[in-house]
Design a protein around this motif. Structure first.
Motif, PDB file in Angstrom:
ATOM      1  N   ALA A 263     -12.851   0.661   0.109  1.00  0.00           N
ATOM      2  CA  ALA A 263     -12.085   1.349  -0.934  1.00  0.00           C
ATOM      3  C   ALA A 263     -11.279   2.512  -0.376  1.00  0.00           C
ATOM      4  O   ALA A 263     -10.641   3.246  -1.128  1.00  0.00           O
ATOM      5  CB  ALA A 263     -13.034   1.859  -2.022  1.00  0.00           C
ATOM      6  N   ALA A 264     -11.312   2.682   0.946  1.00  0.00           N
ATOM      7  CA  ALA A 264     -10.571   3.764   1.605  1.00  0.00           C
ATOM      8  C   ALA A 264      -9.217   3.234   2.066  1.00  0.00           C
ATOM      9  O   ALA A 264      -9.141   2.219   2.763  1.00  0.00           O
ATOM     10  CB  ALA A 264     -11.355   4.298   2.792  1.00  0.00           C
ATOM     11  N   LEU A 265      -8.163   3.919   1.673  1.00  0.00           N
ATOM     12  CA  LEU A 265      -6.809   3.506   2.047  1.00  0.00           C
ATOM     13  C   LEU A 265      -6.186   4.561   2.953  1.00  0.00           C
ATOM     14  O   LEU A 265      -6.054   5.733   2.568  1.00  0.00           O
ATOM     15  CB  LEU A 265      -5.942   3.333   0.799  1.00  0.00           C
ATOM     16  N   PHE A 266      -5.819   4.153   4.167  1.00  0.00           N
ATOM     17  CA  PHE A 266      -5.026   4.983   5.070  1.00  0.00           C
ATOM     18  C   PHE A 266      -3.561   4.602   4.855  1.00  0.00           C
ATOM     19  O   PHE A 266      -3.222   3.411   4.818  1.00  0.00           O
ATOM     20  CB  PHE A 266      -5.426   4.737   6.528  1.00  0.00           C
ATOM     21  N   PHE A 267      -2.695   5.604   4.718  1.00  0.00           N
ATOM     22  CA  PHE A 267      -1.290   5.275   4.477  1.00  0.00           C
ATOM     23  C   PHE A 267      -0.374   6.170   5.307  1.00  0.00           C
ATOM     24  O   PHE A 267      -0.742   7.262   5.734  1.00  0.00           O
ATOM     25  CB  PHE A 267      -0.935   5.389   2.988  1.00  0.00           C
ATOM     26  N   ARG A 268       0.829   5.662   5.528  1.00  0.00           N
ATOM     27  CA  ARG A 268       1.881   6.426   6.207  1.00  0.00           C
ATOM     28  C   ARG A 268       3.214   6.064   5.566  1.00  0.00           C
ATOM     29  O   ARG A 268       3.472   4.902   5.241  1.00  0.00           O
ATOM     30  CB  ARG A 268       1.909   6.128   7.697  1.00  0.00           C
TER      31      ARG A 268
END
Length: 272
Positions: A263-268
């Protein structure tokens, strides 16, 4: 370490003029940031400028959490729970890598500037400051308790970071002031994430990178009891990933990249 030794591009939230530091005649050199138009005076308390922030329950809750936030009783077990086995061992290393600090210079020899929004105890800000790339790092948060810990931990680790008490949706900072920005584990807690995204886009230079982490409706957060507990305890509002992509684009970001781990989202994303 004096948290005001690094002078960020603070600007009046009412008229937009650059704030200047007013020095007292005593041994403590700086006690306020002052608007040249007289529209605002921002006190500096224990080295931390205290900009106007809303009086919210979140501030009180995170003041209470500050002493245990980086202990074995809080962040790490929660991160493992929501991220699952596929989550990076250390989220800070992933965030620093995504920031591409080596490419963040302006070309005129100036050190890159990085803003950490809703910085909490400064986990990410300290990691950026210790990444081996000379950079000016500023962390902002509404919680005085979190910021007290942040300055203490930065001093302990010998990392130069400037901290300020400031609301994420009302950044008293010049437009186009930063090369990079982060907002980690906070967007799902903030009452108006769209306003926060718009403010981050405003203070980032064109082409600057925005890197963050947040929670999405997946994995354990697909389970209603978990969702209800997260909502009841921390007022967590996880995102639909497709909707978050749209909101980033509407705020002025392009080249949006997602990496979901549980459920963890890394974004850029890149500021247009």
């Amino acid at each position: 370490m004096d948290a005001t030794a690094i002078e960020p591009a603070y600007a009046c939230g009412r008229c937009g003029r650059r704030l200047s530091r007013r020095k007292s005649p005593g041994p403590d050199e700086g006690d306020a940031l002052v608007c040249p138009n007289g529209d605002a005076t921002v006190p500096i308390v224990d080295g931390i400028p205290r900009f106007p922030v809303p009086d919210t329950a979140h501030e009180t809750l995170f003041d209470r959490l500050a002493p245990i936030y980086e202990s074995a009783f809080w962040f790490d077990p929660l991160y493992r729970f929501v991220g699952g086995p596929a989550a990076p061992r250390d989220d800070r290393e992933t965030v620093v890598e995504l920031l591409e600090l080596d490419d963040a210079g302006t070309g005129d020899g100036d050190a890159p500037t990085v803003l950490d929004v809703a910085c909490g105890t400064g986990r990410i800000a300290r990691a950026v400051g210790a990444a081996g790339v000379e950079a000016t790092v500023v962390g902002i948060d509404v919680s005085a308790g979190m910021l007290e810990r942040a300055t203490r931990y930065a001093s302990r680790d010998g990392v130069d970071v400037a901290f300020a008490r400031m609301s994420a949706d009302d950044l008293w900072v010049d437009a186009d002031a930063f090369d990079r920005a982060t907002c980690c584990w906070a967007l799902h807690l903030l009452p108006d994430p769209d306003a926060v995204l718009e403010e981050i886009a405003r203070v980032l230079r064109p082409g600057g990178l925005f890197v963050g982490t947040t929670l999405v409706e997946d994995y354990v957060l697909d389970l209603l009891p978990v969702r209800a507990t997260a909502k009841g305890v921390l007022d967590v509002e996880p995102f639909d990933a497709t909707e978050l992509r749209r909101r980033l684009r509407e705020a002025g970001f392009s080249s949006v990249e997602f990496d979901r781990r549980g459920a963890a989202l890394f974004f850029r994303a890149r500021r247009e």
